[in-house]
Design a protein around this motif. Structure first.
Motif, mmCIF file in Angstrom:
data_model
loop_
_atom_site.group_PDB
_atom_site.id
_atom_site.type_symbol
_atom_site.label_atom_id
_atom_site.label_comp_id
_atom_site.label_asym_id
_atom_site.label_seq_id
_atom_site.Cartn_x
_atom_site.Cartn_y
_atom_site.Cartn_z
ATOM 1 N N GLU A 1 -9.250 -1.139 -5.396
ATOM 2 C CA GLU A 1 -8.856 -2.234 -4.701
ATOM 3 C C GLU A 1 -7.344 -2.521 -4.171
ATOM 4 N N LYS A 2 -6.066 -1.613 -4.851
ATOM 5 C CA LYS A 2 -4.774 -1.254 -3.922
ATOM 6 C C LYS A 2 -5.027 -0.217 -3.337
ATOM 7 N N GLY A 3 -5.833 0.297 -2.738
ATOM 8 C CA GLY A 3 -6.238 1.442 -1.805
ATOM 9 C C GLY A 3 -6.189 0.935 -0.198
ATOM 10 N N GLN A 4 -6.501 2.030 0.702
ATOM 11 C CA GLN A 4 -7.373 1.414 1.500
ATOM 12 C C GLN A 4 -8.573 1.134 1.796
ATOM 13 N N PRO A 5 -8.936 -0.562 2.282
ATOM 14 C CA PRO A 5 -9.639 -1.020 2.800
ATOM 15 C C PRO A 5 -11.423 0.110 3.425
ATOM 16 N N CYS A 6 -12.339 0.277 2.789
ATOM 17 C CA CYS A 6 -13.161 1.166 3.512
ATOM 18 C C CYS A 6 -13.546 0.891 4.682
ATOM 19 N N ASN A 7 -13.465 -0.614 5.460
ATOM 20 C CA ASN A 7 -13.799 -0.716 6.479
ATOM 21 C C ASN A 7 -12.928 -0.995 7.602
ATOM 22 N N GLU A 8 -12.149 0.250 7.317
ATOM 23 C CA GLU A 8 -10.741 0.941 7.911
ATOM 24 C C GLU A 8 -11.070 2.600 8.123
ATOM 25 N N LYS A 9 -11.123 3.415 9.119
ATOM 26 C CA LYS A 9 -10.226 4.431 9.265
ATOM 27 C C LYS A 9 -9.364 5.346 8.473
ATOM 28 N N PRO A 10 -10.348 5.978 7.887
ATOM 29 C CA PRO A 10 -9.301 6.702 6.737
ATOM 30 C C PRO A 10 -8.133 7.357 7.378
ATOM 31 N N LEU A 11 -6.728 6.597 6.977
ATOM 32 C CA LEU A 11 -5.765 7.311 7.340
ATOM 33 C C LEU A 11 -5.270 8.985 6.937
ATOM 34 N N PRO A 12 -4.567 9.971 7.304
ATOM 35 C CA PRO A 12 -4.710 11.356 7.641
ATOM 36 C C PRO A 12 -4.196 10.973 6.109
ATOM 37 N N GLY A 13 -5.042 12.723 5.467
ATOM 38 C CA GLY A 13 -5.024 12.534 4.315
ATOM 39 C C GLY A 13 -5.562 12.042 3.325
ATOM 40 N N SER A 14 -6.805 11.199 3.334
ATOM 41 C CA SER A 14 -7.611 10.317 2.905
ATOM 42 C C SER A 14 -8.682 10.459 3.446
#
Length: 287
Positions: free
Chosen positions: A163-176
């Motif tokens: 919940e403190k990271g990037q939501p699943c409905n967003e494209k993964p950030l570089p290095g993720s």
């Protein structure tokens, strides 16, 4: 360059099932493919419709299933197994070699609404009907490695609540990495990075066991005793394992990377584990 072997979404399989109920259910499913063909294949490998992995990664094939693996892989997929090398050898100890080495091309159709767990259930039925598979699970008290936090209540810097990271409905950030999927790719200076998002500590325990096993550091099952609940995001960077007598010694080990980056260490203990045993399997008639 097969770094975190057990962590990648499978065309590679190998520390155990993520769901105890799935492990215990040895009876065939009542779900079945609408149409299915099974043929031995000695030609070039053909990638599957989706990863036959123990995690939740799933690329919806819209009812068109294809895979080209050995029965061993199909069994691990159907029963949601993620086995150590020792457990895999035990499962295959009393069956012919073709179970681990002969690939079978399976083409099948399924309802377009089928989930990954539905495909697991349909594969159970296919294995029972076409391969005559019968198996059971035995509970045994075994030496294992418990995954605990280096500092009580505090995970490492690369292990964060989802919940403190990037939501699943967003494209993964570089290095993720994608949610629910375990992946690995080359990183800087000859290192490799592996990770996942929105995963459970049970699956991270499987990941740790597979990685450390691939490095030759451990051979036991790893179980979660961190006390952490919910979903987690993580990445870990390590050198590839040394291969061959002339290979350079890695600057640090997989377990050292996991300790320093995820805040996780392993300690010896014992636990009851449920182990799959194959009672019967035969080669299917080609159709």
């Amino acid at each position: 360059m097969r770094f975190f072997l057990g962590a990648m979404a499978i065309c590679l399989t190998t520390t155990f099932a993520s769901n105890a109920q799935d492990r215990q259910t040895s009876a065939p499913s009542t779900m079945r493919f609408e149409v299915a063909s099974v043929r031995p294949d000695d030609g070039p490998f053909k990638p599957p419709s989706f990863a036959l992995s123990a995690d939740n990664s799933f690329r919806d094939p819209q009812g068109r299933f294809h895979a080209d693996f050995s029965p061993e892989v199909y069994i691990q997929f159907a029963y949601k197994l993620w086995l150590t090398d020792e457990e895999r050898k035990d499962m295959l100890a009393n069956v012919p070699e073709w179970v681990a080495h002969q690939r079978f091309d399976i083409e099948a159709t399924a309802p377009v609404t089928a989930t990954k767990d539905d495909y697991r259930a349909m594969m159970k039925t296919l294995l029972a009907e076409r391969f005559g598979l019968k198996l059971h699970f035995e509970d045994k008290d075994k030496p294992v490695l418990a995954m605990v936090l280096v500092k009580d209540g505090t995970p490492g810097p690369k292990l964060i609540p989802h919940e403190k990271g990037q939501p699943c409905n967003e494209k993964p950030l570089p290095g993720s990495f994608d949610c629910y999927v375990y992946g690995a790719h080359p990183d800087k200076d000859g290192m490799w990075m592996a990770g996942s998002r929105a995963t459970t500590m049970d699956l991270i325990a499987n990941f740790v066991g597979s990685v450390a096993g691939n490095y030759g550091e451990i051979s036991r099952r790893v179980v979660d005793r961190t006390g952490l609940t919910g979903l987690w995001d993580f990445t870990v960077v390590a050198p590839p394992p040394a291969r061959g007598p002339d290979a350079p010694v890695p600057a640090f080990t997989a377990l050292e990377a996991i300790r320093d980056q995820l805040g996780i260490r392993l300690k010896s203990t014992r636990a009851m584990v449920s182990l799959p045993m194959i009672d019967h399997i035969t080669k299917p008639e080609e159709n």
